[in-house]
Design an enzyme around this catalytic site. Structure first.
Site, short mmCIF file in Angstrom:
data_model
loop_
_atom_site.label_atom_id
_atom_site.label_comp_id
_atom_site.label_asym_id
_atom_site.label_seq_id
_atom_site.Cartn_x
_atom_site.Cartn_y
_atom_site.Cartn_z
N HIS A 25 -4.94 -2.17 -1.67
CA HIS A 25 -5.85 -1.25 -1.94
C HIS A 25 -6.26 -0.38 -0.96
CE1 HIS A 25 -6.59 -4.64 -5.04
NE2 HIS A 25 -6.69 -3.67 -5.78
N ASP A 80 1.26 -0.26 -10.10
CA ASP A 80 -0.16 -0.61 -9.80
C ASP A 80 -1.02 0.56 -9.89
OD1 ASP A 80 -2.28 -2.31 -9.21
OD2 ASP A 80 -0.78 -3.04 -7.24
#
Length: 533
Positions: free
Chosen positions: A213, A287
């Site tokens: 992230h 993702d």
């Protein structure tokens, strides 16, 4: 969206731009403002968006959450979610495929919804994958109750790095066969309710020390090593016939002809390895494309969306620039590329809407009975023996809890059968701990880690760890751990008389731990990872 409707849309001519729009799955936020909701509605209508991935709120999205933005909780998020799904479906030209991350249930994203144990807890269960099947099935039922078609789970990563900041507790463990079997049971449970799943994060996010992230993790292993371990469960599950594979943001040079490029935009990894070598012909979903592992490197709007599509992703999850992405793909892609991905996603939609129309529950599952079974089967006696704990109990002891906000239901449950004195961390730390308990020989230590992730030693202060280690070293201590077992690498646990890992601090798990201490049940679980100091 009815079966008749999806058949009707199958014969509707799509423009090339609309076919590309079907591949986009931007984020939808349950607790958005009306202005933001209308913006998304406009995007759906104008660009024939194909699906939405729901998150709790903009502040709770992972790339923002790490920035400590305030998360405002809404006790009625589930009702809001259902209304929003209906609202977005009603304005969509073509049926929307609705997705969410519900690895341990809708509770991963939504307050006041059923929560099931983390994967690491399920990983401790021995020879009872029927229970994992039930978890997948129950979560699927809850998804259907909300109007969700696609649970972006389970995590199929083999967690073999104790410092992993983002997978860890989300993995079934470090043994490839156990990860495979438990992931398969979870998937089959979901399939029984006709809810889609997605194995992730291909080609394996387990051996990383960077959160994708926030940055791009590097996995510097040989292809042979990866085939034998990280890729093993993915290949076996592909052979079983999975709905989709989510590709993570990982730099794996051995799989990308030596290039340090994110797997999510690597043709070598998606088209070469996943499609050609591993034989996967289903849906490939990226993702989240807002994650900093890739997003910060491609500031030009539409560029990252094109690179992800060109690399082989059929669904572009959390694409932040759908309009520009559609335009860029339309300009650069071949007719064959667009048609192939569109055919995959449309066939998936026809499958989902046809079967889910046949019947759908509208109520959330009651998870108490299943969670009690899971708590009993996962409870792990990591060190010591049942006999030693029984003797300890009969001799008498002082309870000490290290906790921030969690109610110590564990102590409360024990005290109903066997009264004892207890101290909180604040009481112990207000004076010299050795003087506070110098007359006590036996200490029952209940440990509630402040956070589930390993960053900053799971949220423990140095003072808290100092007191824990002092108690373990100087006293006859029995430790019950209600959290991530990797916490133990910060402790002198080998000096404890007994260590029992409960994994979760949920009320049912605390009650089961109390039954164990009182000799009413046995610990049947086995630690699914290695703890190294």
């Amino acid at each position: 969206m009815s079966k008749t409707s999806i058949q009707k849309w199958s014969s509707t001519p799509f423009s090339q731009a609309e076919k590309i729009g079907q591949l986009f799955m931007p984020a939808a936020f349950i607790n958005d403002s009306e202005v933001e909701i209308q913006k998304l509605e406009k995007l759906i209508k104008e660009h024939a968006i194909g699906g939405l991935c729901f998150f709790h709120s903009r502040a709770s999205a992972a790339t923002n959450y790490e920035g400590k933005k305030e998360v405002i909780y809404n006790k009625r998020s589930f009702d809001t979610l259902k209304r929003l799904i209906d609202r977005y479906q009603n304005i969509a030209k073509y049926p929307l495929l609705i997705a969410i991350d519900a690895e341990w249930g809708l509770a991963m994203r939504i307050e006041n919804t059923p929560q099931y144990p983390y994967a690491i807890t399920l990983g401790a269960i021995q020879d009872n994958n029927d229970l994992i099947y039930e978890v997948g099935r129950n979560i699927a039922r809850d998804c259907k109750a909300a109007g969700i078609h696609w649970n972006l789970a389970p995590v199929t990563d083999i967690n073999n790095n104790p410092e992993n900041p983002v997978i860890g507790y989300r993995s079934f463990g470090e043994n490839k066969d156990s990860v495979l079997q438990k992931a398969l049971a979870y998937i089959k449970g979901s399939q029984s309710e006709s809810v889609l799943t997605s194995i992730k994060h291909f080609p394996g996010h387990g051996d990383t020390s960077v959160d994708s992230h926030l940055g791009l993790p590097l996995i510097d292993k040989s292809k042979q090593e990866l085939l034998e371990n990280e890729l093993y469960p993915f290949q076996k599950l592909i052979d079983e016939g999975v709905d989709s594979v989510m590709v993570g943001h990982l730099s794996v040079p051995a799989l990308a002809n030596g290039k340090r490029i994110s797997s999510s935009i690597s043709k070598d990894i998606i088209k070469g390895l996943l499609r050609e070598e591993m034989g996967f012909d289903g849906i490939v979903i990226s993702d989240a494309l807002n994650m900093h592992a890739v997003s910060k490197n491609y500031p030009k709007k539409g560029e990252l969306e094109w690179l992800a599509f060109d690399a082989g992703n059929d669904v572009l999850c959390f694409a932040e620039h759908p309009k520009e992405g559609i335009e860029t793909i339309l300009k650069n892609a071949t007719h064959h590329q667009i048609e192939k991905s569109f055919e995959r996603i449309w066939e998936l939609k026809k499958k989902v809407f046809a079967v889910q129309e046949m019947g759908s529950n509208s109520e959330l599952e009651n998870n108490n009975e299943l969670n009690t079974k899971l708590a009993k089967q996962s409870l792990t006696l990591f060190k010591g023996t049942r006999t030693e704990i029984s003797k300890f109990k009969e001799e008498g002891f002082l309870g000490v809890e290290i906790s921030r906000s969690t109610d110590n239901l564990f102590f409360n449950a024990i005290q109903k059968s066997k009264p004892f004195d207890s101290r909180t961390f604040s009481e112990v730390s207000r004076m010299d701990s050795s003087k506070t308990i110098e007359t006590e020989e036996n200490i029952l230590l209940a440990l509630f880690p402040p956070q589930i992730k390993p960053v900053n030693k799971f949220g423990f202060t140095e003072k808290e760890l100092q007191i824990v280690n002092e108690l373990i070293t100087t006293k006859n201590t029995v430790l019950y751990l209600f959290g991530n077992p990797y916490v133990l690498k910060h402790m002198n646990y080998e000096n404890a008389s007994a260590v029992v890992i409960v994994y979760q601090d949920l009320e049912l798990f605390q009650n089961v731990a109390a039954q164990h201490f009182l000799d009413k049940i046995q610990a049947k679980g086995k630690l699914p990872i290695s703890v190294k100091k």
